[in-house]
Design an enzyme around this catalytic site. Structure first.
Site, PDB file in Angstrom:
ATOM      1  N   ASN A 182      -2.554   1.834   5.635  1.00  0.00           N
ATOM      2  CA  ASN A 182      -1.685   0.722   5.246  1.00  0.00           C
ATOM      3  C   ASN A 182      -1.467  -0.101   6.512  1.00  0.00           C
ATOM      4  O   ASN A 182      -1.124   0.450   7.549  1.00  0.00           O
ATOM      5  CB  ASN A 182      -0.351   1.295   4.722  1.00  0.00           C
ATOM      6  N   GLY A 183      -1.684  -1.410   6.444  1.00  0.00           N
ATOM      7  CA  GLY A 183      -1.514  -2.243   7.638  1.00  0.00           C
ATOM      8  C   GLY A 183      -2.750  -3.105   7.840  1.00  0.00           C
ATOM      9  O   GLY A 183      -3.581  -3.249   6.932  1.00  0.00           O
ATOM     10  N   ARG A 218       4.291  -0.567  -4.576  1.00  0.00           N
ATOM     11  CA  ARG A 218       3.940  -1.053  -3.233  1.00  0.00           C
ATOM     12  C   ARG A 218       2.586  -1.747  -3.196  1.00  0.00           C
ATOM     13  O   ARG A 218       2.215  -2.354  -2.187  1.00  0.00           O
ATOM     14  CB  ARG A 218       3.917   0.119  -2.246  1.00  0.00           C
ATOM     15  N   GLU A 271      16.674 -19.309  -5.376  1.00  0.00           N
ATOM     16  CA  GLU A 271      16.445 -17.938  -5.829  1.00  0.00           C
ATOM     17  C   GLU A 271      16.014 -17.917  -7.304  1.00  0.00           C
ATOM     18  O   GLU A 271      15.114 -17.168  -7.687  1.00  0.00           O
ATOM     19  CB  GLU A 271      17.715 -17.097  -5.596  1.00  0.00           C
ATOM     20  N   GLU A 298       7.609 -15.989  -9.453  1.00  0.00           N
ATOM     21  CA  GLU A 298       6.925 -14.757  -9.052  1.00  0.00           C
ATOM     22  C   GLU A 298       6.585 -13.850 -10.229  1.00  0.00           C
ATOM     23  O   GLU A 298       5.617 -13.105 -10.160  1.00  0.00           O
ATOM     24  CB  GLU A 298       7.701 -13.988  -7.983  1.00  0.00           C
ATOM     25  N   LYS A 303       5.968  -4.801  -3.431  1.00  0.00           N
ATOM     26  CA  LYS A 303       7.292  -4.613  -2.856  1.00  0.00           C
ATOM     27  C   LYS A 303       7.095  -4.196  -1.412  1.00  0.00           C
ATOM     28  O   LYS A 303       6.151  -3.473  -1.110  1.00  0.00           O
ATOM     29  CB  LYS A 303       7.989  -3.487  -3.631  1.00  0.00           C
ATOM     30  N   HIS A 329      15.453 -38.245  -4.099  1.00  0.00           N
ATOM     31  CA  HIS A 329      14.566 -38.588  -2.978  1.00  0.00           C
ATOM     32  C   HIS A 329      13.131 -38.133  -3.223  1.00  0.00           C
ATOM     33  O   HIS A 329      12.356 -38.019  -2.282  1.00  0.00           O
ATOM     34  CB  HIS A 329      15.112 -37.964  -1.688  1.00  0.00           C
ATOM     35  N   LYS A 341      12.500 -16.393  -8.608  1.00  0.00           N
ATOM     36  CA  LYS A 341      12.408 -15.338  -9.628  1.00  0.00           C
ATOM     37  C   LYS A 341      11.435 -15.769 -10.713  1.00  0.00           C
ATOM     38  O   LYS A 341      10.599 -14.990 -11.144  1.00  0.00           O
ATOM     39  CB  LYS A 341      13.769 -15.068 -10.283  1.00  0.00           C
ATOM     40  N   TRP A 380      -2.800  -2.706  -1.816  1.00  0.00           N
ATOM     41  CA  TRP A 380      -2.513  -4.137  -1.937  1.00  0.00           C
ATOM     42  C   TRP A 380      -3.485  -4.808  -0.977  1.00  0.00           C
ATOM     43  O   TRP A 380      -3.358  -4.674   0.238  1.00  0.00           O
ATOM     44  CB  TRP A 380      -1.063  -4.422  -1.536  1.00  0.00           C
ATOM     45  N   CYS A 396       0.852  -1.188   0.000  1.00  0.00           N
ATOM     46  CA  CYS A 396       0.000   0.000   0.000  1.00  0.00           C
ATOM     47  C   CYS A 396       0.889   1.239   0.000  1.00  0.00           C
ATOM     48  O   CYS A 396       1.820   1.345   0.792  1.00  0.00           O
ATOM     49  CB  CYS A 396      -0.954   0.079   1.184  1.00  0.00           C
TER      50      CYS A 396
HETATM   51  C1  F6R Z   1      11.372 -11.648  -4.301  1.00  0.00           C
HETATM   52  C2  F6R Z   1      11.238 -10.583  -3.339  1.00  0.00           C
HETATM   53  C3  F6R Z   1      10.747 -10.915  -1.977  1.00  0.00           C
HETATM   54  C4  F6R Z   1      11.537 -10.116  -0.940  1.00  0.00           C
HETATM   55  C5  F6R Z   1      10.943 -10.345   0.457  1.00  0.00           C
HETATM   56  C6  F6R Z   1      11.740  -9.633   1.522  1.00  0.00           C
HETATM   57  O1  F6R Z   1      11.898 -11.193  -5.509  1.00  0.00           O
HETATM   58  O2  F6R Z   1      11.492  -9.449  -3.635  1.00  0.00           O
HETATM   59  O3  F6R Z   1      10.814 -12.274  -1.736  1.00  0.00           O
HETATM   60  O4  F6R Z   1      12.870 -10.521  -0.979  1.00  0.00           O
HETATM   61  O5  F6R Z   1       9.618  -9.870   0.478  1.00  0.00           O
HETATM   62  O6  F6R Z   1      11.804  -8.267   1.295  1.00  0.00           O
HETATM   63  P1  F6R Z   1      12.878  -7.362   1.972  1.00  0.00           P
HETATM   64  O7  F6R Z   1      14.199  -7.761   1.480  1.00  0.00           O
HETATM   65  O8  F6R Z   1      12.501  -5.965   1.579  1.00  0.00           O
HETATM   66  O9  F6R Z   1      12.738  -7.584   3.454  1.00  0.00           O
END
Ligand code: F6R
Length: 610
Positions: A100-101, A27, A483, A490, A605, A506, A487, A74, A2
C-alpha cells in the site's frame, strides 16, 4: 487506501484473510488477492473486482495454509486488472509481497533490475519491491535483511507484507507513510492496515511507526528499524466492538452512519460539558491550553469533508475567540512554504487520522515550531499519535466511504474547542451556558432532522435524473453548501457545485434554467434576508428550488418547490443540523440511481497516498 491483512499461526489462514479483506474493502475495491504458503507450496489467487469474487475463487480451489497475506487494491499505477492486483511474486513464485503506498523511484529501480535480467509482468510500482527483495536474497541475505536492504533503496511510501517459501515460519511487515498494525493472538499473529480486519480475532494491537519493520512468527514478534535497530513496542488493547463495524440491518453503512448521528454527536460531547461554568473540559489539550489561547493565529488544515468542517471551525473560532483563523487544504499547505511561527497553532482534522496530505501538513507545521493539535476519529491513528495534543471525536468507526457522522462530530469538537478558548478569553459564563445548553439539546434535534428521511426520499425521486446541482449558502451555511455538493457528487456522480449564495451572480447564475436544481441552505439566521433575495433571483430564472429552512419559516414555502424544515439552534451549531438533510438527499439520489453508495467508483476511504 488499499487494505492489507496477513496471518501466521496454526489455523487455516484462507478464511481469515478473506474475512479481513471484507472488513477492509472500504479502503479500496478494484481488485483483490491472497498469497499463501502451504508445506512448501506457494499459491496466489487474485482477480479484478470485489473480495466476493475472490472468495468464490478461493472456495472453488479449497485452499488451506497456515501463513498468508491478502490485499484489496485502490489502483495508483496500472489499471485495475488481475495482473496488477496484489500479491506480486518473484519469477520462481517463492516470494510474495503486498503493498500500500507509492514507490516514487520505481522507474529507475525497474530499469536497473531489467538490466539484470528481471522480468516484470505488471504495470504497478509495487512489483519492483518483490524483485528487489529477490535480488538481495539471491545475494545471500535472509528475508529480513533482504527486505531491509530493498527498503533502503526505495523513495516513497509503503505499508508492505512479505512471505517467502524458503522461510515459511515468518511474516514480514514494514511501514513508511501507510498504516500497519500487528495483532497478537494465542499461537497466532496477524498484520493489517486497519484494526477492523482483526476484531474477530484479537484486540491486542501494536501500532507500527514509520521506518519500522516487524518480523512476525506464530509465537511472537520483533520490531526493528529499517536500519536494524531493535525497538520495544507497547501493546494496546482496543475497545472497538464487532457490532460497531456491522451494518446492523441497514442496507448501507452510509445510511447506518447517518442514522447513528444522535448518538455519535452525543458521544463527541459526552463528559466534556461543564454547564455551570459554561465551558468545556478537554483533557487531551489541557496541557497546551495556554499556548492555544495565546496563539497569534490558528490554522485548520485538512482534506475533503474534514476541510469543510475546518471552514465551519474558522467561523466559530474567529467569531467567538477573535483569534485570526485560516483554513488550508493540507495538500496545498505542505508544498507552499507556509509562514508559521511558534506562536501559531495548527489543527489537523482527519477522520481516519491517516490521510497522507494531512499527515504531511502536520509534520511541516511541527518542523516550524507551531503547536500542533489533532482532531481525529480513529484512536491510535498516525495523526493522533504524532500530534502534540488533540481531541478524539469519538464518532465510532465510519465505514461508508462518504463521510457523514464524522463530519457532524468534527463540528461538535470544533465547537467545544472554540467554547473552551473563548471562555478563557472574552466569553462570559452566561454566554457559554447558552452554547452548552444548545449542545446538550443537539442529539434530540439531530433525531428530528432524521425523521425527515421519507420526505427527503420523495424529493430525491424527483431530482435523481438531474445532471447538475448547485448548492448555495452564506456564512456558516457556505461550508455546508460545499459539503452537500461533495456528498452528492461523490456517491451519485452528478456534477454538483457549492458556492457562497451571493457569489452566484458573479458567474454560476448563467447555469440556471428549468433543469437545474438549486439547493439553498437558508435557516433563519443573520444572512437570511439576503439569501431570500438570492432565492428570488434563481426563481426568476426558472431554476428548481429546494431549501433547507427553519421549522418556523412559513414564508419560504411560497418561494421554493420543496422546503425541508429543521429545528433551530444557535448559529454556530446550525451546520450540524443543516448538513443532515443534505446527507440524506445525496444518499437517496444515489440509491435511486442504483449505485453502490458505500463504495463509490474511484474512491477509497483513508487516502494514504499523495
Ligand atoms: C468525503 C470524504 C473525503 C474525506 C477526506 C479526508 O465524503 O470522506 O473527502 O473527508 O479524504 O479524510 P480524513 O478525514 O480521513 O482525513
Amino acid at each position: 487506501m488499499c487494505g492489507i491483512v496477513g496471518y501466521i499461526g496454526k489455523k487455516n489462514c484462507v478464511p481469515i484473510l478473506i474475512n479481513g479483506l471484507k472488513r477492509l474493502e472500504y479502503r479500496g475495491y478494484d481488485s483483490a488477492g491472497i498469497g499463501i504458503i502451504n508445506n512448501g507450496n506457494s499459491k496466489i489467487v487474485k482477480n479484478k473486482g470485489k473480495v466476493s469474487v475472490l472468495e468464490e475463487n478461493v472456495n472453488n480451489l479449497q485452499l488451506t495454509a497456515n501463513i498468508g497475506i491478502g490485499h484489496t487494491r485502490w489502483a495508483t499505477h496500472g489499471i485495475p486488472n488481475e495482473i496488477n492486483a496484489h500479491p506480486h511474486s518473484n519469477e520462481s513464485g517463492s516470494l510474495f509481497i503486498i503493498h500500500n503506498g507509492i514507490i516514487e523511484n520505481y522507474r529507475t529501480i525497474k530499469t536497473d533490475l531489467q538490466n539484470l535480467g528481471y522480468k516484470f509482468t505488471s504495470d504497478t510500482d509495487s512489483e519492483v519491491l518483490v524483485h528487489l527483495i529477490d535480488y538481495f536474497i539471491n545475494k545471500g541475505y535472509d528475508l529480513c535483511k533482504a527486505v531491509q536492504f530493498a527498503l533502503n533503496e526505495v523513495v516513497g511510501t509503503y505499508g508492505i507484507a512479505v512471505i517467502y517459501n524458503n522461510e515459511p515460519d515468518k511474516l514480514i511487515a514494514a511501514r513508511k507513510g501507510s498504516p500497519l498494525v500487528v495483532g497478537l493472538g494465542e499461537n497466532e499473529n496477524f498484520i493489517a492496515s486497519d484494526v477492523s480486519a482483526l476484531l474477530s480475532y484479537t484486540k491486542q494491537i501494536v501500532y507500527l511507526d514509520d521506518g519500522e519493520l516487524a518480523v512476525i512468527t506464530k509465537d511472537g514478534f520483533t520490531v526493528k528499524t529499517i536500519s536494524d535497530k531493535e525497538i520495544q513496542k507497547e501493546v494496546h488493547e482496543i475497545s472497538i466492538s464487532l457490532e460497531e463495524i456491522d451494518k446492523s440491518g441497514y442496507p448501507h453503512f452510509m445510511l447506518k452512519e447517518i442514522m447513528e448521528q444522535p448518538d455519535s454527536v452525543w458521544n463527541s460531547m459526552r463528559g466534556r460539558l461543564l454547564h455551570e461554568e459554561g465551558t468545556a473540559k478537554l483533557g487531551g489539550i489541557s496541557e497546551v491550553m495556554d499556548r492555544l489561547v495565546n496563539s497569534n493565529r490558528i490554522i485548520l488544515s485538512a482534506c475533503g469533508t474534514s476541510w469543510h468542517a475546518g471552514l465551519v471551525g474558522e467561523y466559530m473560532i474567529e467569531n467567538l475567540t477573535q483569534i485570526p483563523t485560516e483554513v488550508e487544504y493540507a495538500s496545498e499547505f505542505r508544498y507552499r512554504n507556509p509562514i508559521i511561527s511558534k506562536d501559531d497553532t495548527v489543527i489537523l482534522i482527519s477522520q481516519s487520522g491517516e490521510t497522507a496530505d494531512t499527515l504531511a501538513a502536520l509534520r511541516e507545521a511541527k518542523n516550524r515550531g507551531a503547536l500542533v493539535l489533532g482532531i481525529c476519529n480513529v484512536v491510535g491513528s498516525t495523526i493522533a499519535r504524532e500530534s502534540e495534543a488533540g481531541v478524539y471525536i469519538h464518532a465510532g468507526p465510519e465505514i461508508g466511504v462518504a463521510s457523514t457522522k464524522a463530519f457532524t462530530s468534527q463540528l461538535v469538537v470544533l465547537a467545544l474547542i472554540t467554547l473552551l478558548v473563548a471562555r478563557k478569553k472574552n466569553l462570559s459564563a452566561a454566554e457559554g451556558r447558552v452554547i452548552v445548553e444548545a449542545l446538550q439539546d443537539l442529539p434530540e434535534k439531530v433525531y428530528q432532522c432524521l425523521k425527515l428521511n421519507e420526505t427527503i426520499e420523495q424529493i430525491a425521486n424527483e431530482f435523481k435524473d438531474a445532471s447538475n446541482f448547485l448548492y448555495l449558502g452564506r456564512g456558516y451555511n457556505f461550508p455546508v453548501a460545499l459539503e452537500g455538493a461533495l456528498k452528492l457528487k461523490e456517491i451519485s456522480y452528478i456534477h454538483a457545485e457549492g458556492y457562497p449564495a451571493a457569489e452566484m451572480k458573479h458567474g454560476p447564475i448563467a447555469l440556471i434554467d428549468e433543469n437545474l436544481p438549486v439547493v439553498f441552505i437558508a435557516p433563519k439566521d443573520s444572512t437570511y434576508e439576503k439569501v431570500v433575495s438570492n432565492i428570488e433571483e434563481v426563481k426568476a430564472r426558472g431554476g428548481r428550488l429546494i431549501a433547507i429552512a427553519s421549522e418556523n419559516d412559513n414564508d419560504i414555502d411560497e418561494l421554493v418547490d420543496y422546503s425541508i424544515k429543521i429545528p433551530d439552534t444557535v448559529e454556530m451549531l446550525r451546520p450540524i443540523l443543516t448538513s443532515i438533510p443534505l446527507q440524506l438527499l445525496a444518499y437517496h439520489i444515489a440509491v435511486k440511481k442504483g449505485l453502490n453508495v458505500d463504495q463509490p467508483r474511484n474512491l477509497a476511504k483513508s487516502v494514504t497516498v499523495e
